[in-house]
Scaffold this motif. Structure first.
Motif, PDB file in Angstrom:
ATOM      1  N   GLU A   8      -1.608  10.433   4.084  1.00 51.97           N
ATOM      2  CA  GLU A   8      -2.175   9.292   3.365  1.00 51.97           C
ATOM      3  C   GLU A   8      -1.566   7.964   3.827  1.00 51.97           C
ATOM      4  N   ILE A   9      -0.123   8.141   4.229  1.00 48.94           N
ATOM      5  CA  ILE A   9       0.537   7.057   4.516  1.00 48.94           C
ATOM      6  C   ILE A   9      -0.118   6.284   5.917  1.00 48.94           C
ATOM      7  N   ALA A  35      -3.483   4.934   5.150  1.00 47.37           N
ATOM      8  CA  ALA A  35      -3.364   3.503   4.378  1.00 47.37           C
ATOM      9  C   ALA A  35      -3.073   2.413   5.555  1.00 47.37           C
ATOM     10  N   ARG A  54       2.530   1.725  -3.550  1.00 40.43           N
ATOM     11  CA  ARG A  54       1.769   2.412  -4.466  1.00 40.43           C
ATOM     12  C   ARG A  54       1.463   4.158  -4.200  1.00 40.43           C
ATOM     13  N   ILE A  55       1.517   4.452  -2.773  1.00 40.94           N
ATOM     14  CA  ILE A  55       1.246   5.741  -2.346  1.00 40.94           C
ATOM     15  C   ILE A  55       2.488   6.689  -2.889  1.00 40.94           C
ATOM     16  N   HIS A 106       0.300  11.121  -3.901  1.00 40.71           N
ATOM     17  CA  HIS A 106      -0.701  11.986  -3.440  1.00 40.71           C
ATOM     18  C   HIS A 106      -0.680  11.532  -2.102  1.00 40.71           C
ATOM     19  N   LEU A 107       0.040  12.608  -1.293  1.00 40.82           N
ATOM     20  CA  LEU A 107       0.368  12.344   0.001  1.00 40.82           C
ATOM     21  C   LEU A 107      -0.586  12.895   1.156  1.00 40.82           C
ATOM     22  N   SER A 130       1.064  -1.150  -0.031  1.00 41.22           N
ATOM     23  CA  SER A 130       0.119   0.150  -0.021  1.00 41.22           C
ATOM     24  C   SER A 130       0.865   1.192   0.071  1.00 41.22           C
ATOM     25  N   ILE A 131       2.131   1.264   0.768  1.00 44.54           N
ATOM     26  CA  ILE A 131       2.742   2.237   0.903  1.00 44.54           C
ATOM     27  C   ILE A 131       3.457   2.631  -0.529  1.00 44.54           C
ATOM     28  N   HIS A 143      -6.988   7.583   0.526  1.00 44.47           N
ATOM     29  CA  HIS A 143      -6.923   6.557   1.736  1.00 44.47           C
ATOM     30  C   HIS A 143      -7.488   7.395   2.651  1.00 44.47           C
TER      31      HIS A 143
END
Ligand SMILES: *Cc1c(COP(=O)(O)O)cnc(C)c1O
Length: 366
Positions: free
Chosen positions: A233-234, A237, A25-26, A31-32, A22-23, A37
């Motif tokens: 976002e991280i 997620a 892909r971010i 897109h942070l 997942s990380i 997410h």
């Protein structure tokens, strides 16, 4: 044996592939902030709590601060809470320029003694902040009855109670707003800082959403004085991946607590009482001992790590002492001298609990 108070490594191994995928892909998309997410996690966590809205923020402290601002706490107001809590319950009250009014705790549960709330309400009282400490919810029915009768908003500090239930309602869903921390060691923990305000009140959700992002409704139009208090976002997620497992992890915590309590029955250490009204999620498993400090040293020498949550009540903190004046909270002060947190995390093993309880039994309690 060497048993830590909390072990996060085993849990990470169980979700590592999902997290890294997942990380990654971010990072590819870059897109942070405030993206897919965060929106999904806000929806999913609000649904988990049984509320209409969730607004992700930078920490549990931010959640409490922005929720108190959103319910209208102003300089000179009084906000009722407890002193037996982590400092972050009280800092946001002071950020708003308000005065915390500390209610005593119930010696059995270590939670706000709701029977003492009404007598402390004045014409300056602006909000009530119950703290669902250790994973157990405050007696919310009588508290809400008092708050409603006086027209006072309740802002729940649910930072230690993700998934706890009181008479069928989840922590965070009963008051005007529910505030969560996703500090890494909480039942639902990020891999950095994060928090959330959940609410059924659309106006509160809108205000918190504005306050967390520099007071903007529309980009570069700053409607109110806001803050930089966003979740990223991280973290969102990571928290989505963990939320899917939270109920199973909480069930394991409850199982471990049942095992501790069964083994400690009739011994000299007294576990914090579990109320029949509330499904406790055991963020911490806390006992009391009159010889707490000696017991702690004893356990440490046998490889059992423990904690004290918390050793100095807020009204006795150096930063607070000048403001506190002659505040006297005998139950709170006595509790701080006796409590001890035993190892508690989902991956704890039955033989570790057995060993810890053997060490406790061998201690000369008298
Ligand atoms: C963890 C915690 C907070 C604050 O959370 P942060 O995310 O660290 O800011 C607030 N109240 C209580 C009771 C907590 O345990």
């Amino acid at each position: 044996m060497n048993i830590p108070l909390v072990d996060l490594k085993a849990q990470y191994q169980s979700i590592k592939d999902d997290v890294l995928d997942s990380i990654s892909r971010i990072f590819d998309g870059m897109h942070l902030l405030l993206g897919e997410h965060t929106q999904a996690f806000e929806r999913e966590f609000a649904a988990f709590c049984g509320t209409r809205f969730g607004v992700g923020v930078g920490s549990g402290t931010d959640a409490l601060h922005l929720a108190l601002r959103a319910v209208g706490v102003q300089p000179g107001d009084e906000v009722m809470t407890v002193s037996h809590t982590f400092i972050a319950t009280v800092e946001p009250i002071l950020y708003c320029g308000a005065t915390p009014i500390f209610v005593e705790i119930d010696p059995a549960t270590a939670l706000m003694d709701v029977a003492q709330v009404e007598a402390r309400i004045t014409n300056k009282t602006r909000a009530i902040v119950p703290v669902h400490l250790y994973g157990q919810m405050v007696e919310m029915a009588p508290l809400m009855e008092i708050a409603d009768r006086h027209g006072l908003p309740v802002v729940e500090d649910a930072s230690q109670a993700h998934g706890a239930v009181y008479r069928g309602q989840r922590a965070g869903s009963i008051g005007r707003g529910g505030c969560f921390s996703f500090y890494f060691s909480k039942n639902l923990g990020a891999y950095g800082e994060a928090g959330m305000v959940v609410t059924n009140d659309e106006a509160i959700a809108t205000r918190v959403r504005m306050l967390r992002n520099h007071g903007q409704e529309v980009r570069y139009t700053h409607t109110v004085l806001g803050y930089n208090a966003r979740i990223d976002e991280i973290q969102s997620a990571v928290l989505r991946i963990k939320l899917a497992r939270l109920e199973a992890w909480n069930a394991l915590r409850r199982q471990h607590a049942t095992e501790y309590t069964r083994r400690l029955a009739g011994s000299a250490v007294i576990p914090i009482t579990e109320s029949a009204e509330a499904a406790h999620v055991y963020h911490l498993y806390v006992i009391r001992s009159a010889r707490r400090d000696a017991l702690r040293t004893w356990l440490d020498a046998r490889g059992v790590a423990t904690g004290i949550h918390y050793p100095i009540p807020v009204h006795r903190q150096p930063m607070y002492r000048e403001r506190a004046g002659d505040v006297s909270l005998p139950v709170t002060e006595w509790m701080a001298g006796e409590i001890l947190s035993l190892p508690m995390f989902p991956e704890l093993q039955p033989e570790q609990i057995a060993y810890i309880c053997e060490c406790l039994a061998a201690f000369p309690h008298a």
